[in-house]
Write an enzyme that holds these catalytic residues in place. Structure first.
Site, PDB file in Angstrom:
ATOM      1  N   SER A 141       0.832  -1.194   0.000  1.00 29.47           N
ATOM      2  CA  SER A 141       0.000   0.000   0.000  1.00 29.47           C
ATOM      3  C   SER A 141       0.875   1.256   0.000  1.00 29.47           C
ATOM      4  CB  SER A 141      -0.975  -0.056   1.179  1.00 29.47           C
ATOM      5  OG  SER A 141      -2.022   0.856   1.015  1.00 29.47           O
ATOM      6  N   ASP A 145      -9.849  -5.060  -4.864  1.00 25.31           N
ATOM      7  CA  ASP A 145      -9.295  -4.211  -3.812  1.00 25.31           C
ATOM      8  C   ASP A 145     -10.314  -3.114  -3.486  1.00 25.31           C
ATOM      9  OD1 ASP A 145      -7.824  -2.148  -2.389  1.00 25.31           O
ATOM     10  OD2 ASP A 145      -5.992  -3.135  -3.072  1.00 25.31           O
ATOM     11  N   HIS A 174      -7.294  -6.007  -0.424  1.00 31.18           N
ATOM     12  CA  HIS A 174      -6.108  -5.167  -0.243  1.00 31.18           C
ATOM     13  C   HIS A 174      -4.966  -5.959   0.403  1.00 31.18           C
ATOM     14  CE1 HIS A 174      -4.193  -1.317  -0.522  1.00 31.18           C
ATOM     15  NE2 HIS A 174      -3.992  -1.213   0.776  1.00 31.18           N
TER      16      HIS A 174
END
Length: 185
Positions: A77, A140, A167
């Site tokens: 991320s 996601d 995610h």
């Protein structure tokens, strides 16, 4: 780049985590990577963990985590953004991106991180790595697939596309360990 041997991995988490050893797959992956003979892995709580400012994280990666040309950066991320930005100006062995994106997604906190207020230097990042692998999932909930695809195309990354991983916040991530082992051969 010259052909060096990777000696370690550094796991750079996403923002907003508490203790990273207990968040997502980070602690699990760190333990698994440390089981590889002649290889080590580092996982540390990052400074400024909520906003994840580039101006704080990149110097921390260089000075405290000692990321260098024998390091595989595993970034998740906002940690993936940090990995790319680090590789733009520093040689690293490779980068493994998980849930990568290239805009602030209209989110104030992401905008404050600093990663998105200057142009990306995709070619420099490619030149400073021996390999780039990216994990992305079409489901996601935070990142549109178009964001993930754009990063992959821009970096010429080896894209590992999933449709059911969200995610990537599971407690384990065996595919990640396989990719690292593959690049240590």
């Amino acid at each position: 780049m010259t052909s060096l041997k990777a000696e370690k991995a550094v796991i750079v988490p996403g923002n907003g985590c508490g203790d990273v050893a207990d968040s997502n797959w980070y602690g699990w992956a760190n333990r698994k990577l440390n089981e590889i003979p002649g290889f080590s892995s580092i996982l540390r709580n990052m400074p400024d963990p909520i906003t994840a400012r580039e101006s704080i994280w990149l110097p921390f990666m260089k000075d405290e985590l000692k990321v260098d040309e024998k390091t595989i950066i595993i970034g998740h991320s906002s940690g993936a953004c940090a990995a790319i930005r680090f590789a733009e100006s520093n040689p690293v062995y490779g980068i493994v991106l998980v849930g990568a994106y290239h805009t602030d997604l209209g989110d104030y906190n992401e905008g404050e991180s600093g990663y998105f207020n200057h142009p990306w230097h995709w070619e420099k990042a490619r030149e400073n790595t021996q390999f780039i692998v990216q994990f992305g999932s079409t489901d996601d909930p935070f990142l549109p697939w178009s964001e993930q695809e754009f990063v992959s195309t821009s970096l010429h990354a080896d894209l590992k596309k999933f449709e059911d991983r969200g995610h990537f916040m599971d407690e384990s991530f065996p595919e990640l360990i396989s990719v690292v082992k593959q690049h240590l051969k």
